[in-house]
Write a protein that holds these residues in place. Structure first.
Motif, PDB file in Angstrom:
ATOM      1  N   UNK A  64      10.771   6.814   3.143  1.00 36.63           N
ATOM      2  CA  UNK A  64      10.329   7.639   4.353  1.00 36.63           C
ATOM      3  C   UNK A  64       8.814   7.224   4.825  1.00 36.63           C
ATOM      4  N   UNK A  65       8.048   6.495   3.837  1.00 36.75           N
ATOM      5  CA  UNK A  65       6.809   6.082   4.032  1.00 36.75           C
ATOM      6  C   UNK A  65       6.787   4.889   5.015  1.00 36.75           C
ATOM      7  N   UNK A  69      18.059  -1.551   7.648  1.00 39.17           N
ATOM      8  CA  UNK A  69      19.034  -0.973   6.555  1.00 39.17           C
ATOM      9  C   UNK A  69      18.537   0.067   6.105  1.00 39.17           C
ATOM     10  N   UNK A  70      17.209   0.155   5.861  1.00 38.61           N
ATOM     11  CA  UNK A  70      16.425   1.517   5.273  1.00 38.61           C
ATOM     12  C   UNK A  70      16.499   2.472   6.209  1.00 38.61           C
ATOM     13  N   UNK A  71      16.311   2.348   7.342  1.00 35.09           N
ATOM     14  CA  UNK A  71      16.290   3.438   8.365  1.00 35.09           C
ATOM     15  C   UNK A  71      17.864   4.152   8.657  1.00 35.09           C
ATOM     16  N   UNK A  72      18.775   3.259   8.516  1.00 34.74           N
ATOM     17  CA  UNK A  72      20.148   3.699   8.662  1.00 34.74           C
ATOM     18  C   UNK A  72      20.705   4.192   7.408  1.00 34.74           C
ATOM     19  N   UNK A  73      19.800   4.120   6.222  1.00 36.14           N
ATOM     20  CA  UNK A  73      20.585   4.456   4.946  1.00 36.14           C
ATOM     21  C   UNK A  73      21.496   3.675   4.405  1.00 36.14           C
ATOM     22  N   UNK A 127       0.837  -1.309   0.043  1.00 37.47           N
ATOM     23  CA  UNK A 127      -0.116  -0.173   0.004  1.00 37.47           C
ATOM     24  C   UNK A 127       0.959   1.148  -0.041  1.00 37.47           C
ATOM     25  N   UNK A 128       1.832   1.210   0.888  1.00 34.47           N
ATOM     26  CA  UNK A 128       2.627   2.208   0.747  1.00 34.47           C
ATOM     27  C   UNK A 128       3.609   2.577  -0.490  1.00 34.47           C
ATOM     28  N   UNK A 153       7.856  11.076  13.329  1.00 38.94           N
ATOM     29  CA  UNK A 153       9.220  11.095  14.051  1.00 38.94           C
ATOM     30  C   UNK A 153      10.096  10.336  13.489  1.00 38.94           C
ATOM     31  N   UNK A 154      10.168   8.978  13.081  1.00 41.57           N
ATOM     32  CA  UNK A 154      10.937   8.153  12.534  1.00 41.57           C
ATOM     33  C   UNK A 154      11.392   8.542  11.179  1.00 41.57           C
ATOM     34  N   UNK A 155      10.713   9.300  10.106  1.00 42.13           N
ATOM     35  CA  UNK A 155      11.284   9.799   8.922  1.00 42.13           C
ATOM     36  C   UNK A 155      11.777  10.890   9.115  1.00 42.13           C
ATOM     37  N   UNK A 156      11.507  11.820  10.308  1.00 44.46           N
ATOM     38  CA  UNK A 156      12.318  12.835  10.492  1.00 44.46           C
ATOM     39  C   UNK A 156      13.797  12.632  11.080  1.00 44.46           C
TER      40      UNK A 156
END
Length: 432
Positions: free
Chosen positions: A175-176, A237-241, A161-162, A427-430
């Motif tokens: 980010x989604x 892995x996505x969160x940390x880049x 969905x995202x 918060x997390x995407x930021x």
């Protein structure tokens, strides 16, 4: 006839075709092509049909869709999702309602691999319903918890969905995904509290299961380690880049295949089954996206989004009032339409309004996806309810719908919290 009237007529025709159970992609292709033909000529319609479909099919970002779908299907055929359920069951199965709570946790874990609500409901239904039936759980609770727990697949990343929302609105998939983590955990927690509350009020709904020894708990947790590693690596892995969403999908798919091969739970026959199912699902999603890229220009040419925006502004409801009205429309549409069809139909109309009001599109994406989840268990369509019915053939459909009502209310509470507290989503995407 004015462009707005033509656009409105096309929108109504599309709704009629969908209610007649015409496949979503074919209905949108027909309305989009004919609408552009009427408004801008046959040459423009055929040109867009060729250019838009080719442009979308060659979009490298969309490789994330088949890879995540493959990851979920391989995890299903190798039994990884079942082992996560077994670990949760070994921990809390002896608590009153513990099997139902373990099912919610299992659905959440499988959602973090498959990204599909239907796959989560079907897989966990096959695994958990027989166990809950064996321990005399109420069919209303057992089927309701599987149908509702399956909806976590569209909110907890990776979520199809995202991905669709990101492609249609040109937002960041990564980010989604991150925006869905905390709301997904919040919803899972509220589902667990709902199970415990129901069983506390009426103990016969969910009797206690047998206690497990420390060694049995340890073996169950060891079996769940591979799936937990895959989840942590892909999402972390996505969160940390370290990974882009596409790279994370590739790493996740490769990991589950390697784990399945090493543990000898994946042979050529089961891999072919998972790959074939992934191709069919991917083809369906791609057709819908191609059709969306044809119908969106038709909606833009009709000036329908501008007219809807003008009407909503004229209501003078303010930012939050307009947002709540839009979400209410999604809740009503969810009773009749499939989730992807809703996204394709409504986003070209509502996104200009959302952006003009200064509403964060990432936050709005989380709210919209949650309303799509609610549609999955809302009568009369409620596709997850029918999926569970296909597994629990002896349980009346009305009983399953009654069973999902407490969980639908929990989802409504979650929606209210996310509207009131946008930082739960942002918060997390930021922090990325």
């Amino acid at each position: 006839m004015s462009p707005v009237l033509i656009g409105s007529a096309g929108f109504v025709l599309l709704l009629v075709l969908l209610l007649l159970r015409i496949p979503v992609a074919f209905a949108m292709f027909t309305v989009g092509f004919v609408g552009i033909w009427i408004l801008n000529g046959l040459q423009a319609a055929t040109g867009l049909l060729a250019s838009e479909t080719f442009a979308l099919a060659s979009n490298s970002e969309l490789i994330v869709v088949p890879l995540f779908i493959l990851m979920g299907n391989v995890a299903s055929v190798t039994g990884m999702s079942r082992r996560l359920y077994e670990a949760a069951y070994a921990t809390i199965g002896q608590v009153r309602g513990g099997l139902a709570a373990a099912t919610v946790i299992g659905c959440g874990g499988f959602a973090a691999l498959s990204g599909s609500s239907v796959a989560s409901a079907l897989t966990m239904g096959r695994t958990a319903l027989a166990e809950m039936d064996r321990f005399n759980y109420s069919p209303r609770l057992s089927t309701g918890v599987v149908a509702a727990g399956g909806t976590l697949g569209i909110l907890i990343p990776p979520s199809t969905g995202f991905v669709i929302y990101a492609i249609l609105t040109e937002q960041s998939i990564g980010r989604l995904f991150m925006a869905g983590v905390l709301p997904g955990i919040l919803l899972l927690t509220l589902f667990l509290l709902t199970v415990l509350l129901l069983c506390a009020l009426k103990p016969s709904l969910g009797p206690k299961g047998p206690a497990t020894t420390l060694s049995e708990k340890g073996r169950a947790f060891l079996g769940a380690i591979p799936i937990l590693v895959v989840i942590l690596l892909t999402i972390g892995g996505i969160y940390t880049g370290v990974f882009s969403p596409t790279e994370a999908a590739g790493v996740g798919a490769a990991l589950v295949i390697v784990i399945g091969a090493v543990s000898r739970t994946l042979d050529l026959r089961s891999f072919w089954q998972a790959a074939r199912s992934s191709v069919v699902t991917t083809a369906s999603v791609m057709l819908i996206l191609m059709a969306a890229h044809l119908i969106n220009p038709f909606i833009a040419l009709s000036h329908l989004p501008a007219e809807v925006s003008r009407m909503l502004v004229a209501f003078d409801l303010g930012t939050y009032g307009t947002l709540i009205l839009i979400l209410a429309i999604y809740l009503v549409l969810g009773c009749f339409l499939e989730g992807l069809a809703m996204l394709v139909l409504t986003l070209p109309i509502f996104m200009p309004v959302i952006l003009s009001l200064g509403i964060d599109p990432i936050w709005f994406g989380v709210l919209v996806v949650l309303t799509l989840e609610m549609g999955l268990i809302s009568p009369p369509v409620g596709i997850n309810v029918f999926i569970v019915k296909s597994v629990a053939r002896d349980v009346p459909l009305s009983e399953i719908f009654w069973g999902v009502i407490p969980f639908w209310c929990a989802m409504l509470v979650t929606l209210g919290l996310l509207v009131a507290l946008p930082q739960l989503s942002l918060w997390l995407p930021g922090m990325m």
